[in-house]
Structure formats: C-alpha cells, structure tokens
Design a protein around this motif. Structure first.
Motif, short mmCIF file in Angstrom:
data_model
loop_
_atom_site.label_atom_id
_atom_site.label_comp_id
_atom_site.label_asym_id
_atom_site.label_seq_id
_atom_site.Cartn_x
_atom_site.Cartn_y
_atom_site.Cartn_z
N UNK A 1 12.03 -5.65 -1.06
CA UNK A 1 10.96 -6.02 -0.15
C UNK A 1 10.70 -7.51 -0.21
N UNK A 2 10.54 -8.15 0.95
CA UNK A 2 10.28 -9.59 0.99
C UNK A 2 8.84 -9.91 0.66
N UNK A 3 7.93 -8.95 0.83
CA UNK A 3 6.52 -9.14 0.54
C UNK A 3 6.00 -7.95 -0.25
N UNK A 4 4.72 -7.95 -0.55
CA UNK A 4 4.12 -6.96 -1.44
C UNK A 4 4.03 -5.58 -0.78
N UNK A 5 4.25 -4.55 -1.59
CA UNK A 5 4.13 -3.18 -1.11
C UNK A 5 3.27 -2.34 -2.06
N UNK A 6 2.54 -2.98 -2.97
CA UNK A 6 1.82 -2.28 -4.03
C UNK A 6 0.85 -1.24 -3.48
N UNK A 7 0.14 -1.58 -2.40
CA UNK A 7 -0.81 -0.64 -1.83
C UNK A 7 -0.14 0.62 -1.32
N UNK A 8 1.06 0.49 -0.77
CA UNK A 8 1.79 1.65 -0.27
C UNK A 8 2.26 2.53 -1.42
N UNK A 9 2.70 1.90 -2.51
CA UNK A 9 3.13 2.65 -3.69
C UNK A 9 1.97 3.45 -4.27
N UNK A 10 0.82 2.79 -4.42
CA UNK A 10 -0.35 3.47 -4.96
C UNK A 10 -0.82 4.58 -4.02
N UNK A 11 -0.69 4.37 -2.72
CA UNK A 11 -1.06 5.41 -1.75
C UNK A 11 -0.18 6.64 -1.91
N UNK A 12 1.12 6.42 -2.09
CA UNK A 12 2.04 7.54 -2.29
C UNK A 12 1.67 8.32 -3.55
N UNK A 13 1.34 7.60 -4.61
CA UNK A 13 0.94 8.25 -5.86
C UNK A 13 -0.31 9.10 -5.67
N UNK A 14 -1.32 8.51 -5.03
CA UNK A 14 -2.60 9.22 -4.84
C UNK A 14 -2.44 10.42 -3.92
N UNK A 15 -1.71 10.25 -2.82
CA UNK A 15 -1.50 11.34 -1.88
C UNK A 15 -0.71 12.47 -2.53
N UNK A 16 0.29 12.10 -3.32
CA UNK A 16 1.09 13.12 -3.99
C UNK A 16 0.25 13.98 -4.91
N UNK A 17 -0.60 13.34 -5.72
CA UNK A 17 -1.44 14.11 -6.64
C UNK A 17 -2.47 14.94 -5.88
N UNK A 18 -2.97 14.39 -4.77
CA UNK A 18 -3.92 15.14 -3.96
C UNK A 18 -3.26 16.37 -3.33
N UNK A 19 -2.00 16.22 -2.94
CA UNK A 19 -1.29 17.34 -2.31
C UNK A 19 -1.10 18.50 -3.27
N UNK A 20 -0.96 18.17 -4.56
CA UNK A 20 -0.79 19.21 -5.58
C UNK A 20 -2.12 19.80 -6.01
#
Length: 545
Positions: free
Chosen positions: A506-525
């Motif tokens: 990635x040429x720029x930051x993606x940290x918020x997307x990574x954290x979103x995936x983590x949070x959504x994944x745990x919420x889905x379970x």
C-alpha cells in the motif's frame, strides 16, 4: 444546480461577452505566432475552435472598469490534447502580447524541474519559430526572436523585452517564497507531492492586480492530495454548488461508471480528436493492451479518459460503493448495544487506530474509529505526504499524542474509556506490538483477545467485511480518515483465492481498514470474552467485566 460538469459551452457557439475586444485581441495575437511542429502554412500556430473559445472566455468578459473577470482557470484535460502548447501561448500572451506588464514574472510550476521545463521548452520553440511582438500604442510588428529574447538555461528562465521573464519552478517550494507572478501555469498538479508551491503561488498572485492562474492537468489517483482538492472544488463550481464567477472551470472528465472501451466516450473528453489529435490509432493500440493488463488499464483511464481513480491500483472496493455507508451514527444510542473493538497499534510514527463495531441487523455492521498519531511530527508528516494531518487534528478527527511516537498510554486510556461507555465484549489486538497493552488490560479484567494478521485470521475477516460493504450493510458515518484508509487498500490473493490486505504494497495508510476487519470479524462471531467478574466494582467505583 446541475450534476453535469461537462463544458458544453466550449462547443455550442453561444455568445461570449467581449465588451472591450480583449478576447478578440488575445486570439489575434496567438494566431500571429508560429509553432515549429505546425503543419499549417508557414508553421502558423494551430488554434482550433475549442481552444479559441477557451481563450475568448478567459480574456473577453470584463467589468465596467475594464478589469478581466476571470483570474483563475482550472482545465482538466486528457493527454495528447496539446495542453502544453495552450499553456505556452497563454504565457507568451503575458510576456510579449497584449497582456504584457513590464517587469512581470510568469511562473511554470510542476512536480519537478524536468516537468516544469517541458512547458518552458515549448515557449522557446514558439519564440524561435518567429512571429510578432505586441507593443501598446504601436500595434503588432515582426521581431527577431534570438536577438530580443534571451534564454537563460542556467536559471530555467526565458527573459523578454521590458525585463519580463518566464521561469520554471518545481513543487519544492523552499526557494519560491516572495514570488509575485502576473501569470502562473500550474502543470499536472495530480502529481504534486505536497501543496506548498500551490500556496506560495496563491499568495503571490493575490499581490498583483490582474493576475491569472491557469491549472492544466490530467486526472490522478487518490483524494488526499492537492490535485484532487483543486479539481473537486472546480467540480462544485461547475455544478453550481459554489458561486465563483472569477473561476473558469473546464472539466473534460469521464465518470468511473462509463465504458472505457467506448470510442464515443473517448471523443467526448478528447476535444482535439476532430482536429487530428490525439492519434486515434495509437489510442486503440493502448486500449487493446489495457484489456490484458490491469495496470495499463488504470493508466488509460486516468490519462486518456480523465477518470480519477482510487489510491490503490487494485482497489478493495469502489469508492462509490463504500460511500453508500455514509449514514449518520448516533454513538449515544449505541451505548447499551454489544460492541467489539479492533485495535491496530503502530510501531513508532505510524497511525494507531481503535475501531468499534456493532451489529446492525442481519449481516450488517456499524463502525466508528478513533485515530492517533505522534504530535511532534504532525507538520512534517503533512509536508512529506500532502495528507492534511494538521487539519484532521484541528477538527478532532485524529488525536495527536505527545512526543514523536504514538503514546500507547493515551491509546490504552481511550480503550478503557470506551469499555466504560459501551458494552464491549472483546478487544482484538495483533499481539505483535500489543503484549504490554494486552497484559495491562487483562490484569484489570478487560476482555482483550489476540487477532493475528496472517492469512488464517485476516482472510475470513476481510471476506465478512467485503460482503457487508458490497451489500450496503456497512455504516461508517463518512469518517474521512477511515475512508482514506479503505481507498488505499492493496489486496493480494493466495492460490485458493483468499484475499488479505498488504501493508507493504500500500502506498498510503490502511490501518483503519485493518482494524475494521478485525472488529467486524469478532462481531460476526458474536464472541464474549468478558470476565466472569463483570459486575465487580473497582475501588474507584467503575464497573469492570
């Protein structure tokens, strides 16, 4: 207001006001010039009807005091439509022509000196080809270019009679302060790494009565840059959302939804086609290559059709699909709803983010981020990247922590505050940089869990996130930093077709997307790792899990 930003007036032969004949005067002067590559008789400069109408629209309309109304021009136009030649003759108009002011400064600004010199070389070629010199009160007369115009290559300048000059400068503004140009050509601003030179030119033009800035560019990639900011502002003017009669906007651009292989689409945004440029045969060849190579396809869309693309060369989701989740979020109303946190801690100077996720009906999610970055290098980071970190901090969208690295104690304190406010079931961390933070939280009974960043964990998390976004069930409230992170995503696939995010590519930051995936994944379970002592009160009276 209209959603259509296309400049129909360039082709419709509608009247263009010219009460004092300044538009006609400018056209006459340009037609008296020559171009070394022109195929017209005696190498006469080829000013085609669409270009002529632009010139007339810039210089014709004036107020009752004979002052030109237009002082800012934004032209978004694909490559191959002779924008460099147009910029060059406009600059000559202000140094040899009827718009000349003695001792005037004209600037060509571009990403670097090489790019800036392209327009300067165009000016040199036109001058060497011969033509006329305008002198107020004396009309037009022929001139001997080599003897009357000096080329100062070591200064990146062309010096004209009356001590006026054109100078090429780069987007490194270290030596550009104190300028007072009467005319500035801002070239290919989509490629400018930062906005410093734009601001220098902007303030310099405001010091000079009758000054003019012309911005000529193709489209680019991403939204957190000066090029997008300028073009998007121009779009708002074209749509009638902003009233700026002094700002002439000419946008030859294509919607991302348009069929990029349709030659009618090509002709609509390439006004030179009917006059023999750009070369239709070469365009077809490039399109054929673009069908086979995604990278070439992106280049074709940007540079030949003026489609403004996302930051990522292979975007995770289209920005218009993502933007469907821009709905108002009431955090107070979510205080009693089950909540899951994803935390992406930075190493030193990177972004750190906490993202909270709540379930929203079947397969739907609501998310909200809290971003952190080091306060000491906020301005430096903005200078180096062109990303508006200072503005974000001032607007409360990002918290600048003390020091030159993210203060993890501040982040941990915010996590505790969020757990006290919301019904947090889990706090997911990548353990790589979070051992101490996780230990501190677990010791006090907070539900911290590990969430590693490898394929096994992230692939299913990203799949769930993608399903929610594509299904229009991902509500994010339009947080600009989170949106920027999502549009920066570069994906990679394994042999089984699983997708993960690549921070390295990635040429720029993606940290918020990574954290979103983590949070959504745990919420889905729907996991709940709160302590059995969830109702136990601490000595300070705060309830813990």
């Amino acid at each position: 207001m209209s959603k259509d930003t296309y400049p129909h007036w360039v082709f419709d032969d509608s009247p263009i006001p010219d009460p004092f004949g300044y538009g006609e005067r400018a056209v006459e002067f340009i037609r008296s010039l020559k171009h070394p590559k022109s195929r017209l008789e005696k190498h006469a400069f080829q000013l085609d009807p669409w270009q002529e109408r632009i010139v007339r629209r810039i210089y014709g309309p004036c107020d009752e005091f004979r002052n030109r109304i237009v002082n800012d021009v934004t032209i978004l136009i694909p490559r191959g439509n002779r924008k460099t030649s147009l910029g060059a003759v406009l600059s000559i108009l202000h140094t040899l022509g009827p718009e000349t002011v003695p001792n005037s400064e004209v600037l060509f600004a571009a990403k670097d000196q090489i790019q800036a010199k392209i327009a300067l070389r165009e000016v040199e070629g036109i001058i060497r080809a011969g033509g006329i010199l305008w002198q107020k009160g004396q009309g037009n007369r022929k001139f001997d270019a080599p003897s009357m115009v000096r080329l100062q290559d070591y200064l990146n300048r062309v010096l004209f009679p009356g001590e006026s000059y054109i100078e090429a400068i780069s987007s490194d503004a270290a030596s550009a302060h104190g300028r007072t140009p009467v005319f500035a050509l801002c070239d290919e601003i989509h490629a400018w790494p930062k906005r410093d030179i734009w601001d220098v030119i902007d303030t310099g033009l405001s010091k000079t009565p009758g000054s003019l800035r012309v911005t000529l560019t193709t489209s680019g990639r991403g939204e957190e840059n000066i090029g997008y900011q300028v073009v998007n502002h121009a779009r708002r003017i074209a749509r009638g959302e902003i009233d700026e009669p002094n700002h002439l906007v000419i946008l030859f651009e294509t919607s991302p939804e348009a069929n990029w292989e349709d030659e009618d689409v090509w002709k609509r945004v390439n006004p030179g086609f009917k006059h023999g440029y750009p070369d239709i045969v070469r365009m077809r060849q490039r399109a054929a290559t673009a069908r086979k190579r995604p990278a070439d396809r992106d280049a074709f869309k940007m540079y030949h059709l003026n489609m403004w693309l996302d930051n990522s060369a292979s975007p995770f989701v289209d920005h218009e699909v993502y933007d469907k989740g821009n709905k108002l979020i009431d955090l107070d109303a979510l205080e009693k709803a089950p909540c899951w946190l994803g935390v992406d801690l930075s190493s030193t100077s990177d972004l750190t983010v906490i993202v909270a996720a709540w379930k929203d009906g079947e397969d739907g999610y609501i998310v909200h981020p809290w971003f952190f970055c080091p306060g000491d290098n906020l301005y430096k980071r903005q200078e180096e990247t062109g990303v508006p970190y200072v503005q974000w901090a001032e607007e409360g969208l990002i918290e600048a922590t003390p020091g030159n690295v993210v203060d993890i104690r501040t982040v941990e304190r915010r996590i505790r505050e969020l757990c006290d406010r919301f019904d947090v079931r889990e706090i997911a961390f990548d353990p790589h940089l979070a051992r101490i933070t996780m230990s501190n939280l677990l010791e006090d009974g907070y539900p911290a869990v590990e969430f590693r960043q490898g394929w096994v964990s992230m692939a299913p998390a990203i799949k769930e996130l993608e399903k929610a976004i594509l299904g229009g069930k991902f509500t994010h409230g339009g947080h600009p930093i989170l949106r920027w992170n999502f549009l920066n995503i570069v994906t990679q696939k394994d042999q089984a077709g699983n997708i993960t995010f690549s921070k390295a590519k990635a040429s720029e930051k993606i940290d918020g997307a990574v954290a979103s995936a983590m949070a959504v994944s745990r919420a889905s379970l729907g996991e709940d790792h709160r302590s059995i002592y969830a109702t136990e009160a601490r000595p300070d009276g705060i309830m813990v899990w």
